[in-house]
Scaffold this motif. Structure first.
Motif, short mmCIF file in Angstrom:
data_model
loop_
_atom_site.label_atom_id
_atom_site.label_comp_id
_atom_site.label_asym_id
_atom_site.label_seq_id
_atom_site.Cartn_x
_atom_site.Cartn_y
_atom_site.Cartn_z
N ALA A 8 -0.14 5.70 -11.43
CA ALA A 8 -0.37 4.27 -11.55
C ALA A 8 -1.78 4.10 -12.08
CB ALA A 8 -0.21 3.58 -10.20
N LEU A 11 -3.19 -2.42 -11.68
CA LEU A 11 -2.35 -3.49 -11.17
C LEU A 11 -2.25 -4.55 -12.27
CD1 LEU A 11 -0.93 -4.09 -8.49
CD2 LEU A 11 -2.92 -5.44 -7.84
N TRP A 19 3.00 -6.11 -9.57
CA TRP A 19 3.48 -5.31 -10.71
C TRP A 19 2.38 -4.33 -11.07
CZ3 TRP A 19 8.08 -5.99 -13.72
CH2 TRP A 19 8.96 -6.94 -13.18
N VAL A 20 2.77 -3.12 -11.43
CA VAL A 20 1.82 -2.07 -11.71
C VAL A 20 2.16 -1.37 -13.02
CG1 VAL A 20 3.08 -0.30 -10.40
CG2 VAL A 20 0.62 -0.10 -10.64
N LYS A 37 7.72 -3.40 -10.68
CA LYS A 37 7.32 -3.84 -9.36
C LYS A 37 6.75 -2.66 -8.55
CE LYS A 37 11.51 -5.56 -9.01
NZ LYS A 37 11.89 -5.49 -10.40
N CYS A 38 5.68 -2.92 -7.83
CA CYS A 38 5.01 -1.88 -7.05
C CYS A 38 5.94 -1.10 -6.11
CB CYS A 38 3.85 -2.47 -6.25
SG CYS A 38 2.48 -3.06 -7.27
N LEU A 46 0.14 -0.21 -3.08
CA LEU A 46 -0.62 -0.62 -4.25
C LEU A 46 -1.00 -2.09 -4.16
CD1 LEU A 46 1.62 1.12 -6.92
CD2 LEU A 46 -0.50 1.99 -5.93
#
Length: 110
Positions: A8, A11, A19-20, A37-38, A46
């Protein structure tokens, strides 16, 4: 369950569920970017306090094993279990076996 290790990088949206942006380097060195979506990316918590980059995982399924003359070979995987794809729509990737984690057991045979 088979999990694909990714990174990742930032963000994208802090709103629920968040959302990442996630980057995957495939077995050929190509970088793929996915945004989703995280919660889809494993157990990592996250959020705005996260120090990026951070390793995350994504559920995938294996499609094929390719020897390709590399020690350990290459595994073709699909990220379709959660409908995650790279920015160009690609959801099948050639990855190295060490990029995969096997978690839990499958159904037991008779």
């Amino acid at each position: 369950m088979i999990l694909l290790r990714c990174r990742a990088t930032r963000l994208v949206d802090e709103g629920f569920p968040g959302w990442v942006e996630v980057v995957l380097r495939d077995a050929h060195g190509r970088m793929w970017t996915m945004v989703d979506k995280c919660p889809i990316f494993g157990d990592a918590d996250l959020g705005p306090e996260t120090v990026f980059p951070v390793e995350v995982t994504l559920e995938c399924r294996t499609l094929d094993f390719i020897a390709e003359g590399r020690p350990g070979g290459v595994v073709k995987v699909s990220t379709d279990p959660h409908h995650v794809a790279a920015e160009d729509g690609t959801d099948e990737f050639d990855v190295l076996p060490e990029q995969l984690l096997i978690v839990g057991g499958g159904p037991q045979g008779p």
